[in-house]
Motif scaffolding. Structure first.
Motif, PDB file in Angstrom:
ATOM      1  N   ALA A   3      40.794  38.113  59.197  1.00 43.78           N
ATOM      2  CA  ALA A   3      42.168  37.660  58.987  1.00 43.78           C
ATOM      3  C   ALA A   3      43.030  38.892  58.719  1.00 43.78           C
ATOM      4  O   ALA A   3      42.507  39.940  58.336  1.00 43.78           O
ATOM      5  N   PRO A   4      44.342  38.782  58.932  1.00 48.98           N
ATOM      6  CA  PRO A   4      45.194  39.937  58.632  1.00 48.98           C
ATOM      7  C   PRO A   4      45.225  40.243  57.141  1.00 48.98           C
ATOM      8  O   PRO A   4      44.905  39.386  56.308  1.00 48.98           O
ATOM      9  N   LEU A   5      45.625  41.468  56.826  1.00 45.93           N
ATOM     10  CA  LEU A   5      45.669  41.921  55.431  1.00 45.93           C
ATOM     11  C   LEU A   5      46.498  40.975  54.564  1.00 45.93           C
ATOM     12  O   LEU A   5      46.121  40.654  53.441  1.00 45.93           O
ATOM     13  N   TRP A   7      46.961  37.841  54.553  1.00 47.45           N
ATOM     14  CA  TRP A   7      46.304  36.619  54.076  1.00 47.45           C
ATOM     15  C   TRP A   7      45.556  36.876  52.781  1.00 47.45           C
ATOM     16  O   TRP A   7      45.631  36.095  51.845  1.00 47.45           O
ATOM     17  N   TYR A   8      44.819  37.981  52.731  1.00 47.17           N
ATOM     18  CA  TYR A   8      44.073  38.312  51.513  1.00 47.17           C
ATOM     19  C   TYR A   8      45.032  38.559  50.361  1.00 47.17           C
ATOM     20  O   TYR A   8      44.775  38.146  49.223  1.00 47.17           O
ATOM     21  N   LEU A   9      46.163  39.226  50.666  1.00 49.67           N
ATOM     22  CA  LEU A   9      47.107  39.518  49.588  1.00 49.67           C
ATOM     23  C   LEU A   9      47.735  38.228  49.062  1.00 49.67           C
ATOM     24  O   LEU A   9      47.917  38.074  47.846  1.00 49.67           O
ATOM     25  N   PHE A  10      48.046  37.295  49.977  1.00 47.57           N
ATOM     26  CA  PHE A  10      48.603  36.017  49.526  1.00 47.57           C
ATOM     27  C   PHE A  10      47.596  35.287  48.631  1.00 47.57           C
ATOM     28  O   PHE A  10      47.954  34.742  47.586  1.00 47.57           O
ATOM     29  N   LEU A  11      46.339  35.312  49.078  1.00 51.10           N
ATOM     30  CA  LEU A  11      45.290  34.648  48.294  1.00 51.10           C
ATOM     31  C   LEU A  11      45.217  35.258  46.901  1.00 51.10           C
ATOM     32  O   LEU A  11      45.177  34.539  45.885  1.00 51.10           O
ATOM     33  N   ALA A  49      40.804  44.262  49.537  1.00 56.13           N
ATOM     34  CA  ALA A  49      41.551  44.073  50.780  1.00 56.13           C
ATOM     35  C   ALA A  49      42.185  45.394  51.197  1.00 56.13           C
ATOM     36  O   ALA A  49      42.119  45.799  52.367  1.00 56.13           O
TER      37      ALA A  49
ATOM     38  N   GLN D   4      38.949  32.205  61.217  1.00 53.81           N
ATOM     39  CA  GLN D   4      40.218  32.081  60.488  1.00 53.81           C
ATOM     40  C   GLN D   4      40.354  30.697  59.877  1.00 53.81           C
ATOM     41  O   GLN D   4      40.843  30.550  58.750  1.00 53.81           O
ATOM     42  N   LEU D  48      35.410  40.683  53.791  1.00 52.48           N
ATOM     43  CA  LEU D  48      35.972  42.033  53.733  1.00 52.48           C
ATOM     44  C   LEU D  48      34.896  43.094  53.920  1.00 52.48           C
ATOM     45  O   LEU D  48      35.160  44.277  53.779  1.00 52.48           O
TER      46      LEU D  48
END
Lengths: 103, 118, 396, 164
Positions: A3-5, A7-11, A49, D4, D48
């Motif tokens: 997933a894009p970066l 998404w992890y930051l939002f999580l 992330a 995803q 990750l």
């Protein structure tokens, strides 16, 4: 790179916010500590992330998240010991009632 | 690297479903005749007094506490062991210092009788 | 006869691509098949080993063991399974229903998951991840959490007490066990399970870690008994003290899941002992005929399993204070000293044989000194004085 | 694409579990939700490709910290009938504040552009962690051991039952 970066930051942000709510809104001191653990987990998601997406060749990100793990463990150990010790003398773990310093 | 975890992910789903499927089959086969006596708590035939929330001793917490600290220590030492061939003699002394400092904690716990199960 | 067992898997993958699937779909089907194979291995091993241990315990105690259903009682486990499926399953009135039902599931789940990293032979392994050893520790943690859940959800004082006791025991013994597992990792420089086996392949079996670090092996064996909740460390099911422990309120198939998890945990611990200390699938001619590796691995694991079963069938139970003190005051200092000595010896820059001899020497020295100190400590400790009486032996 | 969707499913489960942690009335249920959250976070570590962190997360958080929390819950259970509700009187305001914090952070992460470096993770990432402990980060490494020692001593002093 599943997933894009972002998404992890939002999580991480959402988890941090939920932990923040737990820390400020719970009555029970043990539950407050659980909120703190949630916030530390959110921090770790962000660190990893950024490590994966910005500097995967450098182990710094992973090393720091292991340090966060150690700090979380130390925090839980001492925090819960404090709660137990207060419970022994005051028979309560409700933080609204733990206000010795006010009086 | 992610391919290696594909099997673990699929196995996790299957391993989680397997006991549930078993319980489901048993649910179809087994008799279902609960009554209050059967469902009462099993305590050597004596009527149960209060609920199960008996007060616990702090000894359990102390053991868990020492365990947490040493668990973290092990987590730090595993990557060090993997990197062992690539580090110098000085690094070994750093790791030894790390272990010795935490061994001090064990000695403290010993002296304070936190390890005794009274 | 040079069959690489992995070739079958690759041929299957290729076949799936040939019939028109994408690479991703083919991998998914591979994983599903792999996971199902692991589950089938789990079930078959469970059925065979339960029969085997009952037969063995019977022989140790001078009785026959199961012998009615099928030849040598071989069908007995299947009969038992059928019985368990048709037994009434009671959830006690005050129980926390979801947690109560989740706990046995998690117990089985954590043991099945451990199968993913067990190296049955060269390349015959579910998945050879870089963190194999810590992965096993991780699922051991999940398993102890399931016991805590079972104890709490039953709403029974004995169950809760039993759950707490067993978790305290598992936690204590996990520390020396983790250190005992760290020592082979230190020697091999990898946490991959197959890498650990490969590192022991030198000098026709002399490279096995059991010869190099016998004290670490003995410590692993002791902690494995405790982690497997086996006698003499089976305090959690001390009928005389806490009725039956965390699973007191469980009946029917849910109880069977706990029993299955407990039982297969011993097998996983034997397999890990084989991998870390007994050279895994290494053995004569294994490089020519890789399929032999499976035989060697299973053979060594069965030997370990017999040792566990034998100890279970013969030893009495320890008291909880003795058990905790033994872990923290004997085993943990021992492994810490072993770790320090091994690290220093490995960094001296000596030839391999000299390093091995020195590690062996340090192991023996640590073991002897620990036993001597233990003897000294026992002489003046209150453990001995608490039970100072001579039982009267009736004259015949 | 399939991964995803998996990401989103696990993210929803993890966040739902986290919400369960902060609002569950029964503290033991809160602790179980917390364990669920930890497991979900470990899944994201695997995505990750921080495999060592993923297993350490399970070992340390589920195996050690969650157990410690459950033990503490059992030690400090409040007397029956005195449980006045899980949340305090400011819960509404705090909920709004948390929502604002989440919104602000998400807004921040959407406007700031990070330069993403699409390199693969090196194969010897775990060995690099080990080397980092004893070279660049040797001072924090030793400080962590002192921190853990101090935490152990402090917690034993606080939690020990004093015998007359």
């Amino acid at each position: 790179m599943v997933a894009p970066l972002s998404w992890y930051l939002f999580l991480g942000a959402a988890l941090f916010g939920i932990g923040f709510f737990g820390v400020l809104a719970r009555r029970n001191a043990v539950a407050v500590l659980m909120g703190v653990e949630l916030m530390l987990n959110a921090v770790n998601i962000n660190i990893l992330a950024f490590w994966r997406f910005v500097r995967p060749d450098d182990p710094t990100g992973q090393i720091f998240s292991i340090f966060v793990l150690a700090v979380a463990a130390a925090e839980a150990a001492v925090g819960l010991a404090l709660i137990i010790s207060i419970y022994r003398t005051r028979r309560t773990v409700n933080i609204d009632e733990i206000d010795l310093l006010k009086h | 690297m992610l391919d290696q975890y594909g099997l673990i992910g699929v196995l996790a789903i299957i391993a989680f479903l397997f006991p549930f499927v078993g319980v489901g089959i048993a649910w179809m086969l087994r008799p279902k005749r609960p009554d209050p006596i059967k469902k009462s708590t099993y305590e050597c035939g004596i009527e149960t007094i209060g609920d199960a929330w008996v007060q616990f001793r702090a000894q359990y917490y102390l053991i868990a506490l020492i365990f947490v600290i040493f668990d973290i220590e092990v987590i730090f030492l595993f990557p060090f062991a993997v990197a062992f061939e690539q580090v110098g003699l000085f690094a070994v002394f750093e790791a030894i210092l790390f272990v010795v400092i935490l061994a001090g904690g064990l000695i403290y716990a010993w002296k304070k009788n936190a390890l005794e199960w009274q | 006869m040079n069959i690489d067992l992995r070739v079958i898997g690759e041929a299957f993958h290729q076949f799936l691509i040939n019939i028109g699937l994408t690479s991703g779909q083919a991998s998914l089907i591979d994983w599903i098949f792999g996971a199902l194979i692991l589950l089938v291995i789990f079930i078959v091993l469970a059925i065979l080993l339960i029969w085997f241990e009952r037969k063995l315990a019977g022989r140790v105690q001078d009785r026959l063991g199961p012998n009615r259903v099928g030849p040598f009682g071989l069908i007995q486990p299947i009969a038992d399974t059928l019985k368990l499926f048709t037994k009434e399953d009671i959830t006690p009135a005050g129980a926390d229903r979801i947690t109560f039902n989740l706990a046995p599931t998690l117990a089985v789940f954590s043991i099945v998951m451990a199968f993913a990293v067990i190296p049955f032979a060269d390349k015959v392994i579910g998945t050879d991840i870089n963190v194999g050893v810590v992965y096993l520790m991780a699922f051991a943690s999940v398993s102890s959490m399931s016991l805590l859940m079972a104890g709490w959800a039953s709403n029974n004082k004995y169950a809760l007490l039993g759950g707490f006791r067993v978790v305290a025991q598992l936690m204590s013994y996990e520390i020396p066990m983790a250190f005992a597992m760290l020592l082979p990792v230190l020697l091999a420089g990898t946490m991959r399970m197959n890498g650990l086996v490969e590192a022991q392949g030198q000098f026709f079996g002399l490279g096995w870690n059991i010869w190099i670090m016998p004290a670490a092996f003995i410590i692993y064996l002791t902690t494995a008994l405790a982690e497997g909740e086996r006698a003499p460390f089976d305090l959690l099911e001390a009928e005389s003290e806490i009725v039956a422990g965390y699973n007191i309120e469980y009946s029917g198939l849910k109880f069977a899941w706990f029993y299955l998890a407990f039982f297969m945990n011993t097998w996983v611990l034997s397999a890990v002992a084989t991998t870390l200390f007994l050279g895994g699938w290494q053995g004569p001619f294994v490089s020519q005929v890789p399929a032999l590796g499976v035989v060697y691995f299973l053979g060594k694991t069965i030997i370990m399993f017999v040792i566990f079963a034998w100890i279970r069938a013969t030893f009495p139970r320890l008291r909880i204070d003795q058990m905790m003190s033994f872990c923290w005051k004997v085993l943990v200092p021992m492994v810490l000293v072993l770790f320090l000595l091994t690290a220093i010896i490995l960094k001296l820059g000596l030839p391999t044989i000299a390093v091995w001899l020195l590690i062996l020497l340090s192991n023996v020295a640590v073991f002897v000194i620990a036993l001597w100190l233990l003897g000294k400590g026992l002489e003046k400790s209150k453990w001995a004085s608490k039970r100072l009486f001579t039982p009267e032996i009736p004259r015949l | 694409m399939a991964l995803q969707i998996l990401f989103l499913i696990v993210a929803i489960l993890t966040l739902g579990s986290a919400i369960g942690t902060v609002i569950a009335r029964n503290l033991f249920h809160a602790a179980l939700f917390l364990i669920g959250t930890f497991a979900g976070v470990a899944f994201f570590y695997v995505l990750l490709q921080a495999e060592f962190l993923a297993v350490s997360q399970v070992v340390v958080y589920i195996g050690a910290i969650a157990t410690l929390i459950i033990f503490a819950i059992m030690l400090t259970r409040s007397v029956m009938g005195r449980e006045a509700g899980a949340l305090n009187q400011w819960a509404g305001i705090v909920a709004v504040a948390s929502a604002l914090i989440i919104a602000a952070l998400i807004w921040l992460f959407t406007i700031v552009k990070f330069d993403v470096n699409p390199q693969p993770v090196p194969d010897d990432a775990i060995a690099q962690i080990g080397k980092g402990f004893v070279s660049t980060y040797v001072i924090p490494f030793e400080v962590v051991s002192i921190l853990l020692l101090v935490a152990l001593i402090g917690a034993i002093m606080l939690a020990r039952e004093r015998h007359q």
